[in-house]
Write a protein that holds these residues in place. Structure first.
Motif, PDB file in Angstrom:
ATOM      1  N   UNK A 241     -70.002  68.260  -7.282  1.00 39.09           N
ATOM      2  CA  UNK A 241     -71.236  69.189  -7.184  1.00 39.09           C
ATOM      3  C   UNK A 241     -71.006  70.021  -8.689  1.00 39.09           C
ATOM      4  N   UNK A 242     -72.252  70.762  -8.776  1.00 39.04           N
ATOM      5  CA  UNK A 242     -72.457  71.389  -9.832  1.00 39.04           C
ATOM      6  C   UNK A 242     -72.520  72.929  -9.835  1.00 39.04           C
ATOM      7  N   UNK A 243     -72.480  73.427  -8.742  1.00 41.96           N
ATOM      8  CA  UNK A 243     -72.572  74.718  -8.404  1.00 41.96           C
ATOM      9  C   UNK A 243     -71.390  75.486  -8.565  1.00 41.96           C
ATOM     10  N   UNK A 244     -71.404  76.739  -8.632  1.00 44.15           N
ATOM     11  CA  UNK A 244     -70.080  77.860  -8.584  1.00 44.15           C
ATOM     12  C   UNK A 244     -69.240  77.376  -7.549  1.00 44.15           C
ATOM     13  N   UNK A 245     -69.464  76.993  -6.328  1.00 49.52           N
ATOM     14  CA  UNK A 245     -68.608  76.990  -5.414  1.00 49.52           C
ATOM     15  C   UNK A 245     -67.595  75.706  -5.731  1.00 49.52           C
ATOM     16  N   UNK A 246     -68.017  74.848  -6.557  1.00 50.28           N
ATOM     17  CA  UNK A 246     -67.011  73.522  -7.046  1.00 50.28           C
ATOM     18  C   UNK A 246     -65.832  74.217  -7.755  1.00 50.28           C
ATOM     19  N   UNK A 247     -65.931  75.424  -8.423  1.00 54.63           N
ATOM     20  CA  UNK A 247     -64.861  75.842  -8.856  1.00 54.63           C
ATOM     21  C   UNK A 247     -63.691  76.351  -7.963  1.00 54.63           C
ATOM     22  N   UNK A 248     -64.270  76.857  -6.836  1.00 56.85           N
ATOM     23  CA  UNK A 248     -63.219  77.240  -5.908  1.00 56.85           C
ATOM     24  C   UNK A 248     -62.398  76.030  -5.414  1.00 56.85           C
ATOM     25  N   UNK A 249     -63.107  75.100  -5.358  1.00 52.22           N
ATOM     26  CA  UNK A 249     -62.201  73.627  -4.856  1.00 52.22           C
ATOM     27  C   UNK A 249     -61.295  73.457  -6.123  1.00 52.22           C
ATOM     28  N   UNK A 250     -61.647  73.548  -7.126  1.00 52.33           N
ATOM     29  CA  UNK A 250     -60.895  73.377  -8.469  1.00 52.33           C
ATOM     30  C   UNK A 250     -59.669  74.130  -8.440  1.00 52.33           C
ATOM     31  N   UNK A 251     -60.071  75.532  -8.199  1.00 53.90           N
ATOM     32  CA  UNK A 251     -58.850  76.630  -8.195  1.00 53.90           C
ATOM     33  C   UNK A 251     -57.574  76.379  -7.215  1.00 53.90           C
ATOM     34  N   UNK A 252     -58.454  75.940  -6.028  1.00 61.92           N
ATOM     35  CA  UNK A 252     -57.473  75.564  -4.703  1.00 61.92           C
ATOM     36  C   UNK A 252     -56.603  74.541  -5.390  1.00 61.92           C
ATOM     37  N   UNK A 253     -57.238  73.516  -5.924  1.00 62.44           N
ATOM     38  CA  UNK A 253     -56.430  72.245  -6.293  1.00 62.44           C
ATOM     39  C   UNK A 253     -55.302  72.574  -7.293  1.00 62.44           C
TER      40      UNK A 253
END
Length: 325
Positions: A241-253
């Motif tokens: 995904x290309x929205x800001x929510x994708x970065x939550x997943x990146x941070x969690x990972x």
């Protein structure tokens, strides 16, 4: 007929309002109430089309027809809940939720961007453009802290404490208070935007539109600026995904793969589920741990514990709602 134009022509409409009130009494946020109401409306319209004019006429055949008329299997879980409500409140004598198949959303691999990609995305924002400083500061809140898009768009000065370097906000999705450290790069970006680009306005919101009446930015605009930065960085999202929510997943990972405890990750992301089960899908092989988030997590979770932070610079204190000088 558009879905938003659906009108119930029978007494089934009373069930809809009773269900909405039931959801409110059970503590659901208004946005969730409206979502469940919308799905129940579509289901009730299917019952009307099957010949049902009152609750007493609801039967297994009519329920099956109404379910088949739904456009997505994702709705079935909400219909399951609605049918149980009808039985518990005495509108139907039998519980027909048992004939509605349970459907669980698949759990795909989270749309993770690597640390190197995130750095490129951040660097791709043109901070000299007409809204570049705003976009850059908003983007950092997503990439570095994992704040949800809706909370970024409606961020207020009361939620920022520039003296104690903290961000303390009530999350729109969960209504739970979230306290995070204002990292130095985020503080610098916010001050750069406020001092050199933000419109002269007495609005309580931090991020404003470019034209009068200078309302706060939208989640849609956040998604647009994020996708623009990804494209400008030359990154091919693929299935991500290309929205800001994708970065939550990146941070969690990154945090999970740095062996940060699930409880700490949960608190950092503002999750209310205490089991941590929803975070376990974010763990997959990555390069050697660099302890990237250890310091920030320790400060966030133990802000007043000198033993936990004895070797760390400056510990943020409680929020006071201070605006920048």
């Amino acid at each position: 007929m558009r879905r938003e134009d659906i009108i119930l022509e029978t007494s089934l409409g009373r069930l809809l309002e009773a269900y909405a009130d039931h959801c409110r009494r059970n503590g659901l946020r208004e946005s969730s109430v409206q979502l469940y109401r919308k799905l129940a409306l579509r289901f009730l319209k299917g019952l009307e089309d099957a010949g049902v004019i009152e609750a007493a006429g609801i039967g297994p055949h009519e329920v099956s027809c109404a379910c088949l008329a739904l456009k997505s299997n994702y709705y079935l879980s909400a219909i399951h809940t609605f049918l149980r409500f009808l039985t518990e409140e005495g509108y139907t004598q039998r519980d027909y939720s048992c004939i509605v198949p349970l459907f669980k959303r698949p759990q795909p691999m989270p749309p993770v961007y690597s640390e190197a990609e995130i750095r490129r995305i951040e660097a791709a924002v043109d901070r000299q453009g007409p809204h570049g400083k705003r976009d850059y500061a908003a983007l950092l809140l997503a990439t570095r802290l994992g704040i949800r898009g809706g909370d970024i768009a409606t961020l207020t000065f009361e939620e920022l404490d520039f003296k104690r370097n903290t961000i303390c906000l009530t999350q729109q999705k969960t209504a739970v208070l979230l306290s995070l450290p204002m990292l130095p790069e985020i503080k610098a970006a916010l001050l750069d935007y406020l001092e050199h680009e933000r419109a002269s306005s007495d609005s309580a919101y931090v991020f404003l539109s470019l034209k009068p009446p200078f309302s706060h930015i939208s989640v849609h605009l956040l998604g647009k600026l994020t996708s623009t930065a990804i494209r400008s960085a030359g990154i091919v999202p693929g299935g991500r995904k290309c929205g800001p929510h994708a970065f939550r997943a990146s941070l969690a990972s990154s945090m999970v793969n740095d062996d940060v405890p699930y409880e700490v990750v949960r608190n950092t992301l503002g999750h209310t589920d205490g089991s941590g089960a929803g975070l376990r899908c974010f763990s997959f092989p990555r390069p050697t741990s660099r302890r990237t988030f250890e310091t920030r997590c320790r400060i966030t979770l133990f802000p007043d514990d000198p033993e936990s932070n004895r070797d760390l610079p400056g510990t943020p204190a409680a929020h006071t709602g201070t605006m920048p000088a």
